[in-house]
Design an enzyme around this catalytic site. Structure first.
Site, PDB file in Angstrom:
ATOM      1  CG  HIS A 186      -1.785   1.273   1.430  1.00 13.74           C
ATOM      2  ND1 HIS A 186      -1.592   2.349   2.047  1.00 13.74           N
ATOM      3  CD2 HIS A 186      -3.065   1.358   0.903  1.00 13.74           C
ATOM      4  CE1 HIS A 186      -2.576   3.088   1.876  1.00 13.74           C
ATOM      5  NE2 HIS A 186      -3.416   2.629   1.287  1.00 13.74           N
ATOM      6  CG  ASP A 187      -0.927   4.605  -0.909  1.00 16.59           C
ATOM      7  OD1 ASP A 187      -1.826   5.334  -0.563  1.00 16.59           O
ATOM      8  OD2 ASP A 187      -1.341   3.697  -1.996  1.00 16.59           O
TER       9      ASP A 187
ATOM     10  CE  LYS B 136      -5.054   3.741  -1.167  1.00 13.67           C
ATOM     11  NZ  LYS B 136      -4.839   4.823  -0.309  1.00 13.67           N
TER      12      LYS B 136
HETATM   13  C1  LIG Z   1      -0.474   7.028   2.277  1.00 18.37           C
HETATM   14  C2  LIG Z   1      -1.783   7.559   2.119  1.00 18.37           C
HETATM   15  O1  LIG Z   1      -2.120   8.701   1.724  1.00 18.37           O
HETATM   16  C3  LIG Z   1      -2.877   9.761   2.353  1.00 18.37           C
HETATM   17  C4  LIG Z   1      -2.380  10.155   3.505  1.00 18.37           C
HETATM   18  C5  LIG Z   1      -1.715  11.379   3.702  1.00 18.37           C
HETATM   19  C6  LIG Z   1      -1.693  12.219   2.523  1.00 18.37           C
HETATM   20  C7  LIG Z   1      -2.617  11.895   1.236  1.00 18.37           C
HETATM   21  C8  LIG Z   1      -2.651  12.936   0.095  1.00 18.37           C
HETATM   22  O2  LIG Z   1      -1.912  13.555   0.110  1.00 18.37           O
HETATM   23  O3  LIG Z   1      -3.481  12.666  -0.716  1.00 18.37           O
HETATM   24  C9  LIG Z   1      -3.177  10.690   1.432  1.00 18.37           C
HETATM   25  O4  LIG Z   1      -4.762  10.775   1.056  1.00 18.37           O
HETATM   26  C10 LIG Z   1      -2.695   6.950   2.973  1.00 18.37           C
HETATM   27  O5  LIG Z   1      -3.869   6.764   2.686  1.00 18.37           O
HETATM   28  O6  LIG Z   1      -2.429   6.075   3.875  1.00 18.37           O
END
Ligand SMILES: C=C(O[C@H]1C=CC=C(C(=O)O)[C@@H]1O)C(=O)O
Length: 319
Positions: free
Chosen positions: A40-41, A127
Site C-alpha cells: 500500500h502506497d 489509487k
Molecule cells: C499514504 C496515504 O495517503 C494519504 C495520507 C496522507 C496524504 C494523502 C494525500 O496527500 O493525498 C493521502 O490521502 C494513506 O492513505 O495512508
C-alpha cells in the site's frame, strides 16, 4: 495540516506473542490460496517523510521485501497501489482540504520506492482515495480470481491501511494487517490503528505468521510443478497497468490505439514485457511488439480484446 516529518520509532514493539494480545476478535487462518498481497502506497513521496536510514523505515522495507518474496514463491498475486501525480482539484476533491495539492512527479516522487519496485507481472493500481478499493479494479480482480483474503503492508497504518481494511470487512473480504510490515506517523497512531483493526474489522498478524502460511503453500506449489500460465487477457491487463504506471498515468487514461513509444514507453520496459510473455510460454518477441506498439495490436497478438470502458473506469477484456 500537511504530512508531518516523522520521528523514528521501533516496529518491534508492535509485534505481540499471541492472537489475543493483539486484541484480535477473530482467528481467521491465513490461506495463501485465497490471498492477495497489497503493498500500500510505498511511494517515494510518502516514504520520504521518514528517516530513510532509521526506524521504522529500514525494518519496514526489509520486512515488506521478505513478504513479497515469500508471497511470490507461494504463488500469491501481488497488487501495489500508487496515488497519481498532479491530481486535478476536481478529482482530488476534499483531500485537498486536508492534505493540500498532493504529490507531483518532481524527482519521480510518485514512483514506488526502488527497493520495492514492482515486477513486470505484478499489478499496480492507481489509487484516488484512502481506501485501495475506491476507484480501482481491486474488488473485481479479487472476485474474478476467487480471492477473499487481503494481506496488507505499507503506509500509513491509521489512514489508508485502516480505511482499506474497514472497506474489505464491509465487502466480505478478510483483511490481515501485518503489524511489523506497516508504518505510521508515530508509534501511538500505529498502535491505535492496529487496536481498531483487531477489534472492529480485521485480523492483525506478524511477519512470522506470513512466513508460516506461505511456506506451506510453497511446498504444495512445488509439488504441482511449473506455475499455471496466465491467459492472454490476464497478461494484457498486467501489461496495461504496468505501462500506465511507467508513464505516470491511470490505466483508464491509456488509449489502446496510441503509439506507446510516443507516450514515453522505453525499450527497457518493453524487454520486461517480453520476459513476462516468455514466463507464460508466449513467444512474442521484442521486434514484433516494437513493430506495432499499441495495446490494441498487442491484444490481437495475445488473442485478447481489451475494452477500456471509461464509464466503468476500468480495463475489461473479452476472453
Ligand atoms: C499514504 C496515504 O495517503 C494519504 C495520507 C496522507 C496524504 C494523502 C494525500 O496527500 O493525498 C493521502 O490521502 C494513506 O492513505 O495512508
Amino acid at each position: 495540516m500537511a504530512i508531518p516529518k516523522i520521528n523514528n520509532y521501533s516496529l518491534t514493539g508492535q509485534v505481540k506473542a499471541t492472537n489475543e494480545e493483539y486484541g484480535n476478535r477473530v482467528s481467521w487462518p491465513l490461506d495463501a490460496n485465497k490471498a492477495v498481497l497489497l503493498v500500500h502506497d510505498m511511494q517515494k513521496y510518502f516514504v520520504e517523510f521518514y528517516d530513510q536510514q532509521g526506524e521504522p523505515m529500514r525494518s519496514l522495507v526489509q520486512n515488506i521485501q521478505t513478504i513479497v518474496a515469500q508471497c511470490k514463491a507461494a504463488g500469491i498475486p501481488i497488487v501495489y497501489t500508487a496515488q497519481p501525480p498532479h491530481q486535478a482539484p476536481e478529482e482530488r476533491a476534499l483531500l485537498t482540504d486536508f492534505w493540500g495539492a498532493g504529490l507531483t512527479s518532481e524527482n519521480n516522487q510518485h514512483a514506488i520506492v526502488e527497493s520495492l519496485k514492482p515486477a513486470a507481472d505484478d499489478l499496480v493500481f492507481t489509487k484516488w482515495r484512502y481506501s485501495a478499493f475506491q476507484r480501482t479494479p481491486l474488488h473485481e480482480y479479487m472476485a474474478e480470481n476467487n480471492k477473499d483474503q487481503l494481506w496488507i503492508v505499507g503506509v500509513y497504518a491509521h489512514i489508508g491501511i485502516l480505511s482499506t481494511a474497514l472497506e474489505a470487512f464491509m465487502t466480505d473480504i478478510k483483511a490481515f494487517v501485518v503489524a511489523d510490515a506497516v508504518a505510521d506517523f508515530s508509534s501511538t497512531e500505529h498502535s491505535m490503528a492496529l487496536h481498531y483493526i483487531s477489534r472492529r474489522c480485521g485480523r492483525v498478524v506478524a511477519l512470522q505468521d506470513i512466513h508460516v502460511a506461505t511456506e506451506e503453500n510453497k511446498a504444495a506449489l512445488a509439488s504441482k510443478g511449473a506455475n499455471t500460465p496466465q491467459t492472454g487477457s490476464e497478461i494484457l491487463n498486467n501489461i496495461a497497468v504496468s505501462v500506465s504506471t511507467a508513464l505516470g498515468m491511470a490505466v483508464e487514461e491509456l488509449d489502446q490505439d496510441e503509439n506507446l513509444f510516443e507516450m514515453g514507453l522505453d525499450s527497457i520496459r518493453l524487454m520486461a514485457i517480453v520476459d513476462v510473455l516468455r514466463e507464460n510460454n508466449i513467444e512474442i518477441g521484442f521486434a514484433e511488439l516494437a513493430e506495432q506498439p499499441t495495446l490494441k495490436a498487442w491484444a490481437a497478438m495475445l488473442g485478447a480484446l481489451p475494452v477500456i470502458s471509461a464509464q466503468e473506469n476500468r480495463l475489461v477484456t473479452n476472453e
